[in-house]
Design a protein around this motif. Structure first.
Motif, mmCIF file in Angstrom:
data_model
loop_
_atom_site.group_PDB
_atom_site.id
_atom_site.type_symbol
_atom_site.label_atom_id
_atom_site.label_comp_id
_atom_site.label_asym_id
_atom_site.label_seq_id
_atom_site.Cartn_x
_atom_site.Cartn_y
_atom_site.Cartn_z
ATOM 1 N N SER A 37 -47.574 -28.362 55.136
ATOM 2 C CA SER A 37 -48.781 -28.721 55.872
ATOM 3 C C SER A 37 -48.945 -30.231 55.967
ATOM 4 O O SER A 37 -49.342 -30.764 57.005
ATOM 5 C CB SER A 37 -50.005 -28.098 55.193
ATOM 6 O OG SER A 37 -51.176 -28.335 55.947
ATOM 7 N N CYS A 49 -46.002 -31.807 58.157
ATOM 8 C CA CYS A 49 -46.216 -31.442 59.565
ATOM 9 C C CYS A 49 -47.591 -31.877 60.060
ATOM 10 O O CYS A 49 -48.028 -31.473 61.145
ATOM 11 C CB CYS A 49 -46.044 -29.930 59.746
ATOM 12 S SG CYS A 49 -44.396 -29.337 59.303
ATOM 13 N N THR A 54 -50.603 -31.023 59.431
ATOM 14 C CA THR A 54 -51.407 -29.894 59.900
ATOM 15 C C THR A 54 -52.782 -29.876 59.244
ATOM 16 O O THR A 54 -53.808 -29.928 59.913
ATOM 17 C CB THR A 54 -50.686 -28.564 59.620
ATOM 18 O OG1 THR A 54 -49.404 -28.602 60.230
ATOM 19 C CG2 THR A 54 -51.476 -27.400 60.184
ATOM 20 N N ALA A 88 -51.822 -23.510 63.156
ATOM 21 C CA ALA A 88 -50.555 -23.903 62.538
ATOM 22 C C ALA A 88 -49.616 -24.501 63.579
ATOM 23 O O ALA A 88 -48.999 -25.549 63.350
ATOM 24 C CB ALA A 88 -49.896 -22.702 61.866
ATOM 25 N N THR A 98 -50.604 -27.889 64.781
ATOM 26 C CA THR A 98 -50.738 -28.771 63.610
ATOM 27 C C THR A 98 -52.160 -29.315 63.520
ATOM 28 O O THR A 98 -52.385 -30.502 63.321
ATOM 29 C CB THR A 98 -49.709 -29.934 63.644
ATOM 30 O OG1 THR A 98 -49.998 -30.811 64.738
ATOM 31 C CG2 THR A 98 -48.286 -29.406 63.762
ATOM 32 N N MET A 139 -45.844 -24.005 61.368
ATOM 33 C CA MET A 139 -46.218 -25.414 61.243
ATOM 34 C C MET A 139 -45.015 -26.315 61.490
ATOM 35 O O MET A 139 -45.120 -27.343 62.164
ATOM 36 C CB MET A 139 -46.813 -25.689 59.854
ATOM 37 C CG MET A 139 -48.209 -25.131 59.648
ATOM 38 S SD MET A 139 -49.019 -25.730 58.138
ATOM 39 C CE MET A 139 -48.121 -24.851 56.855
#
Length: 455
Positions: free
Chosen positions: A59, A62, A64, A396, A399, A422
């Motif tokens: 997460s 990426c 996110t 996801a 992002t 993601m």
């Protein structure tokens, strides 16, 4: 034997195309982050479950912002800093940071490295690429430090000065990189987000500015800063800025209309608070991920609107995800050209190239297929309504990081699927397709043209 190994390494490097290098690079950062977050020092002496560490590392890398735990209460200072470094690397890109280090040591940047940088930045030309990289680092540092200073001054009224400075720096970096991680769970309760500042115009404006500047892309930022001297903007910048403005204002208007009478969200805020929170949710949903309202309490129509905004996402070469606002502009242009009976898609008196149109359509279909397919798979694995699962999947992919409260309660296999989405959202489904596809060869012939009935 040593010479043979060196020749083998050289052949491997030559066979790795820029999309493959980017994909493998992000994967390597995620693996490293997973290891660091799984250490006891990252969570005050207890071992974070490996899957949770992997999810948080993915997460963050990426950019996110989806979380299976609250960073403010469940991560130590070391764990929070690991998350911050991963966010910065994921937002600016590991190739950008690597180039900065190489330039600092006066190392020559090879043609191959320039090609990878061009792919990473979504830049159309290698001309002026290294100059752009220098500006990216400079602009990012100035914007992040300006945001940190402003937030630190404001939050010093609510907490101790050292904590206010730490919170200011942390949130400025995560918001500019469109990651959406926040530490206010330690103050207002786990997963509280910025709900405590829903009526605060200063905090709202600063964070909205950070998210917007991070989401328009570094090429557009460079164009805007140089506009006073050049007195012109590129076609790319004009499209990004105009369509971003339409999405922000249009999204805010629709959110306001649908939520103003909702007793759980905007009704208690009054007119000014409702307008401010509408604008904040509209900007943040495109990739920022942080919210001043409880998204779970919103009307279903508003949640679906947020899904659309998350799917469109930010600009190419930015810290955001989605299919990208330029792709959305091409699709709107194509629809308008068809309605008007025109052969060309024209934006700001410029005809778009055929390959740009095909790429936009391909990217949209790949993204749409991915989101719908994953949402369907999750609906089989999870005993949940389809809208929350579609929301989680789109968040996801885009992002974005907004959630209806499902993330921490997902089954292990669903968490892994979300991590994959993601990753695809960050590197781009088209980039990954290029990375996995066999080397293409030019056809030596063309088939005769045929026609089918459309519409």
């Amino acid at each position: 034997m040593r010479c043979l190994d060196l020749r083998t390494d050289a052949r491997v490097r030559r066979t790795l195309s820029p999309p493959k290098v980017l994909s493998f690079g992000f994967a390597l950062i995620i693996v490293t982050g997973t290891f660091l977050l799984s250490l006891p020092i990252s969570s005050d002496g207890r071992h974070l479950p490996l899957l949770d560490a992997f999810f948080m590392a993915t997460s963050a890398t990426c950019v996110t912002g989806l979380t299976v735990l609250d960073p403010g209460t469940e991560l130590s200072l070391f764990g929070q800093l690991v998350l911050l470094v991963l966010t910065q690397l994921g937002g600016l890109g590991f190739m950008t940071m690597g180039t900065l280090i190489a330039l600092a040591f006066n190392r020559r940047i090879s043609l191959r490295e320039r090609l990878i940088l061009q792919e990473a930045m979504n830049y159309n030309s290698m001309e002026g690429l290294l100059s752009l990289i220098r500006r990216v680092i400079l602009y990012s540092f100035v914007i992040e430090m300006t945001g940190a200073l402003l937030l630190s001054i404001r939050w010093s009224m609510d907490m101790s000065l050292p904590r206010a400075i730490y919170f200011g720096i942390y949130h400025s970096i995560t918001m500019f990189n469109n990651a959406g991680f926040d530490l206010f769970g330690a103050i207002h309760g786990p997963f509280s987000g910025l709900s405590g500042y829903v009526r605060d115009p200063f905090v709202n404006v600063v964070i909205m500015s950070l998210i917007f500047l991070g989401g328009i892309g570094f090429v557009v930022l460079s164009d805007l800063i140089e506009f006073p001297s050049k007195r012109k903007l590129s076609l790319h910048s004009k499209v990004v800025l105009s369509y971003s403005a339409v999405l922000v204002v249009g999204g805010a208007f629709l959110i306001y209309i649908m939520e103003r009478s909702n007793k759980l969200t905007m009704q208690p805020l009054g007119e000014g608070g409702s307008i401010l929170s509408s604008l904040f949710q509209s900007i943040s949903s495109r990739s920022g991920g942080v919210s001043t309202l409880n998204v779970t309490d919103m009307e279903h129509s508003t949640q679906f609107l947020l899904i659309i905004l998350m799917f469109i996402g930010a600009a190419p070469g930015s810290t955001g995800g989605g299919i990208k606002v330029t792709v959305f502009a091409v699709l709107i242009g194509a629809m308008w050209a068809m309605i008007k009976g025109k052969d060309d898609i024209v934006l700001f008196q410029r005809r778009l190239a055929k390959d740009s149109i095909i790429k936009a359509v391909t990217q949209t279909w790949l993204a749409l297929f991915l989101v719908i397919f994953v949402a369907m798979v999750l609906s089989v694995l999870e005993d949940r309504g389809f809208l929350p699962l579609l929301f989680e999947t789109t968040s996801a992919f885009g992002t974005t990081g907004m959630s209806l409260g499902l993330t921490s309660t997902l089954t292990p296999i669903s968490k892994i699927i979300i991590c994959l989405v993601m990753f695809l959202g960050r590197v781009g489904p088209l980039t990954l397709a290029y990375a996995l596809a066999p080397r293409s060869t030019k056809d030596l012939y063309r088939y005769p043209e045929g026609r089918i009935t459309i519409g």
